[in-house]
Design a protein around this motif. Structure first.
Motif, PDB file in Angstrom:
ATOM      1  N   SER A  30       0.858  -1.178   0.000  1.00 32.41           N
ATOM      2  CA  SER A  30       0.000   0.000   0.000  1.00 32.41           C
ATOM      3  C   SER A  30       0.890   1.222   0.000  1.00 32.41           C
ATOM      4  N   GLY A  31       0.513   2.201  -0.784  1.00 31.45           N
ATOM      5  CA  GLY A  31       1.327   3.403  -0.780  1.00 31.45           C
ATOM      6  C   GLY A  31       1.071   4.254  -1.995  1.00 31.45           C
ATOM      7  N   VAL A  32       2.050   5.118  -2.282  1.00 30.13           N
ATOM      8  CA  VAL A  32       1.921   6.100  -3.343  1.00 30.13           C
ATOM      9  C   VAL A  32       2.830   5.703  -4.503  1.00 30.13           C
ATOM     10  N   TYR A  33       2.273   5.713  -5.703  1.00 29.64           N
ATOM     11  CA  TYR A  33       2.983   5.318  -6.925  1.00 29.64           C
ATOM     12  C   TYR A  33       2.904   6.451  -7.945  1.00 29.64           C
ATOM     13  N   PHE A  34       3.775   6.395  -8.964  1.00 31.54           N
ATOM     14  CA  PHE A  34       3.687   7.407 -10.023  1.00 31.54           C
ATOM     15  C   PHE A  34       3.741   6.729 -11.386  1.00 31.54           C
ATOM     16  N   GLY A  35       3.302   7.489 -12.386  1.00 30.76           N
ATOM     17  CA  GLY A  35       3.343   6.976 -13.752  1.00 30.76           C
ATOM     18  C   GLY A  35       2.541   7.880 -14.662  1.00 30.76           C
ATOM     19  N   TYR A  36       1.891   7.256 -15.648  1.00 23.76           N
ATOM     20  CA  TYR A  36       1.079   8.019 -16.594  1.00 23.76           C
ATOM     21  C   TYR A  36      -0.358   7.525 -16.577  1.00 23.76           C
ATOM     22  N   MET A  85     -10.030   5.149 -18.341  1.00 21.21           N
ATOM     23  CA  MET A  85      -8.681   5.547 -17.939  1.00 21.21           C
ATOM     24  C   MET A  85      -7.750   4.346 -17.970  1.00 21.21           C
ATOM     25  N   ARG A  86      -6.595   4.539 -18.557  1.00 25.50           N
ATOM     26  CA  ARG A  86      -5.552   3.512 -18.510  1.00 25.50           C
ATOM     27  C   ARG A  86      -4.389   4.044 -17.694  1.00 25.50           C
ATOM     28  N   LEU A  87      -3.781   3.164 -16.919  1.00 28.62           N
ATOM     29  CA  LEU A  87      -2.641   3.570 -16.094  1.00 28.62           C
ATOM     30  C   LEU A  87      -1.418   2.751 -16.434  1.00 28.62           C
ATOM     31  N   LEU A  88      -0.294   3.454 -16.509  1.00 25.69           N
ATOM     32  CA  LEU A  88       1.011   2.808 -16.615  1.00 25.69           C
ATOM     33  C   LEU A  88       1.756   3.216 -15.346  1.00 25.69           C
ATOM     34  N   ILE A  89       1.945   2.252 -14.451  1.00 23.82           N
ATOM     35  CA  ILE A  89       2.537   2.546 -13.147  1.00 23.82           C
ATOM     36  C   ILE A  89       4.022   2.208 -13.219  1.00 23.82           C
ATOM     37  N   LEU A  90       4.850   3.234 -13.046  1.00 25.21           N
ATOM     38  CA  LEU A  90       6.290   3.079 -13.315  1.00 25.21           C
ATOM     39  C   LEU A  90       7.140   2.949 -12.063  1.00 25.21           C
ATOM     40  N   GLY A  91       6.645   3.423 -10.940  1.00 25.21           N
ATOM     41  CA  GLY A  91       7.487   3.352  -9.750  1.00 25.21           C
ATOM     42  C   GLY A  91       6.737   3.668  -8.474  1.00 25.21           C
TER      43      GLY A  91
END
Ligand code: ADP
Ligand code: MG
Length: 166
Positions: A44-50, A113-119
């Motif tokens: 669980s936490g915070v992620y970033f991406g597009y 919505m599509r998500l690409l989660i990078l980190g």
């Protein structure tokens, strides 16, 4: 870790906790653990991406080239998101909430919505004050923006992720 992670769905109403009033609206996506099996095994936490959004016909920021209703037309934006547990389901079901790093002039409920989660940015935290929470989220947004500006994470250099977003 097997990044990037991908998920998609239609933007639904969230918990009505007033994220928008805090200046940090979060677009909620339904979590289907059959389609996104990896989601039960990441912290669980915070992620970033597009995030890629097919803004609905009639949305003022839907690209002019796409005649409405017309075919899908996706726009890609940087995003920061939280993956946690949904308190409505006794904390056994995952929730996914995305803050898109873009100024929208209208809501986009129901948009695909599509998500690409990078980190991964950080683990989930408990907050004693709203100010502390907002400070951390604003910092998360800065971390996401500077991470995505690095060459390997630019939208055009994420490999097959770029196809996924368009
Ligand atoms: P809810 O509890 O329904 O999720 P929020 O206060 O979190 O309500 O607002 C989320 C909604 O705001 C999204 O579903 C979307 O339609 C809209 N919105 C506008 N700007 C943004 C943004 N930058 N990021 C995410 N959602 C946004
Ligand atoms: Mg929300």
């Amino acid at each position: 870790a097997p990044y990037p992670y991908k998920m998609e769905g239609k933007v639904i109403s969230g918990f009505g906790r007033g994220s928008k009033e805090l200046g940090i609206p979060t677009a909620n996506l339904p979590v289907d653990s059959a389609l996104t099996p990896w989601i039960s095994s990441i912290p669980s936490g915070v992620y970033f991406g597009y995030a890629s959004l097919n803004l609905p016909a009639g949305h003022p920021q839907r690209p002019a080239s796409s005649s409405s209703p017309g075919p899908a037309s996706f726009s890609v934006y940087p995003m920061v998101m939280s993956i946690g547990y949904n308190p409505f389901y006794k904390n056994t079901v995952r929730s996914a909430e995305v803050h898109v790093l873009h100024g929208f002039t209208a809501d986009f409920y129901d948009a695909h919505m599509r998500l690409l989660i990078l980190g991964f940015i950080r683990e989930e935290k408990d907050y004693k004050s709203l100010e502390a929470l907002i400070d951390d989220i604003n910092f998360d947004c800065e971390v996401a923006k500077s991470s995505l500006a690095r060459q390997a994470w630019k939208a055009e250099s994420v490999g097959d992720g770029a196809e996924w977003l368009l």
